[in-house]
Design an enzyme around this catalytic site. Structure first.
Site, short mmCIF file in Angstrom:
data_model
loop_
_atom_site.label_atom_id
_atom_site.label_comp_id
_atom_site.label_asym_id
_atom_site.label_seq_id
_atom_site.Cartn_x
_atom_site.Cartn_y
_atom_site.Cartn_z
N ASN A 264 0.84 -1.21 0.00
CA ASN A 264 0.00 0.00 0.00
C ASN A 264 0.87 1.26 0.00
OD1 ASN A 264 -2.62 -1.34 0.16
ND2 ASN A 264 -2.00 -1.92 2.21
N MET B 240 -0.42 -2.38 11.89
CA MET B 240 -1.13 -3.40 12.67
C MET B 240 -0.98 -3.15 14.17
SD MET B 240 -2.44 -4.94 10.20
CE MET B 240 -3.21 -6.31 11.04
N HIS B 241 -1.41 -1.99 14.59
CA HIS B 241 -1.40 -1.64 16.01
C HIS B 241 -2.51 -0.62 16.22
CE1 HIS B 241 0.14 -0.40 20.00
NE2 HIS B 241 -0.09 0.83 19.58
N LEU C 280 -4.04 2.36 17.73
CA LEU C 280 -3.53 3.53 18.43
C LEU C 280 -4.59 4.05 19.40
CD1 LEU C 280 -1.88 5.16 15.34
CD2 LEU C 280 -0.64 4.45 17.40
N ASN D 130 -7.10 5.53 7.62
CA ASN D 130 -6.70 4.13 7.68
C ASN D 130 -7.36 3.38 6.52
OD1 ASN D 130 -5.61 1.68 8.95
ND2 ASN D 130 -7.74 1.20 9.43
N HIS E 91 -8.91 -0.18 5.46
CA HIS E 91 -9.43 -1.39 6.10
C HIS E 91 -10.09 -2.27 5.05
CE1 HIS E 91 -10.78 -3.99 9.27
NE2 HIS E 91 -12.05 -3.85 8.90
N ASP F 73 -11.90 1.09 13.49
CA ASP F 73 -12.51 0.95 12.16
C ASP F 73 -13.91 1.55 12.08
OD1 ASP F 73 -10.22 -0.35 11.24
OD2 ASP F 73 -10.97 -2.30 11.89
N GLU G 181 -7.45 -1.86 -3.05
CA GLU G 181 -6.84 -1.11 -1.94
C GLU G 181 -5.80 -0.11 -2.46
OE1 GLU G 181 -6.79 -3.82 2.07
OE2 GLU G 181 -5.25 -4.24 0.58
#
Length: 227
Positions: free
Chosen positions: A23, A106-107, A109, A137, A139, A179, A208
């Site tokens: 990405n 992949m965390h 926040l 973000n 998703h 999300d 994406e």
């Protein structure tokens, strides 16, 4: 600032990654094209040292930084996950970005990160963020469906149970609920009966790569119009 001088100053992006960086590569490839005009990535931050996205950034001449949760906690006894998120925010605001893109980060926040970027919290030794910095973000699911991890696998399984007819991808604003921020760009992605999950996943990734560029340009246009 006059339009002419504004165009001469590239709009600034910070990109956060955790993995291979496909990405991120889509954004790099779109820089200063009609899809993403007058823009530069000023920093790529990873929470995994081995993330190939860091190599992609280096190959493109983009500065990189690395900060992982567990090594941070080990090196700073008494510190918490929230403290880590604040340090991530510190790295980001020092770059003075116009927008931040989570591209396979992949965390989750915490609210403290968003408070710093929104200007509600000022970090010791740092300037106050006068104009809120938007965070978006990517998703791999439709709004309200399959929040959190493993969204692709969960959608694929739900389709084969007859629970959904298709899945999709979205770029959304980052808020404290995972999300659940405002969707900026949404695309449906077909799931074909009998196809292996790898084929579905590959088609989904193609979408994406398009929408993460669209999303980045949209929030940059809101913050600093390109023309």
């Amino acid at each position: 600032m006059a339009d002419g001088s504004q165009e001469s100053v590239p709009r600034r992006l910070v990109v956060l990654i955790s993995g291979s960086g496909t990405n991120l590569q889509a954004i790099i490839d779109a820089l200063n094209t009609p899809s993403l005009p007058n823009a530069q990535i000023v920093c790529v931050l990873s929470n995994r040292k081995a993330a190939y996205g860091l190599t992609r950034a280096t190959n493109a001449g983009i500065p990189t930084q690395y900060l992982a949760l567990q090594p941070y906690l080990k090196a700073n006894p008494g510190k918490s996950r929230e403290d880590y998120d604040i340090e991530v925010a510190r790295i980001v605001v020092r770059q003075k970005p116009d927008a931040v893109v989570l591209a396979g980060w992949m965390h989750v926040l915490s609210e403290g990160f968003l408070d710093v970027l929104g200007g509600a919290r000022v970090l010791d030794g740092e300037e106050k963020v006068e104009k809120p910095i938007p965070v978006i973000n990517l998703h791999p699911a439709l709004p309200g469906a399959f929040d959190g991890a493993s969204a692709i696998e969960r959608a694929y399984e739900a389709f084969h149970r007859g629970e959904i007819e298709h899945s999709g991808v979205m770029v959304h604003r980052v808020v404290k609920e995972v999300d659940r921020g405002e969707p900026l760009i949404v695309r449906t992605v077909e799931i074909k009966k009998g196809e292996p999950i790898e084929a579905f996943e590959e088609r989904l990734h193609q979408v994406e790569w398009e929408i993460i560029v669209e999303g980045a340009n949209k929030v940059l246009d809101e913050a600093v119009p390109s023309s």
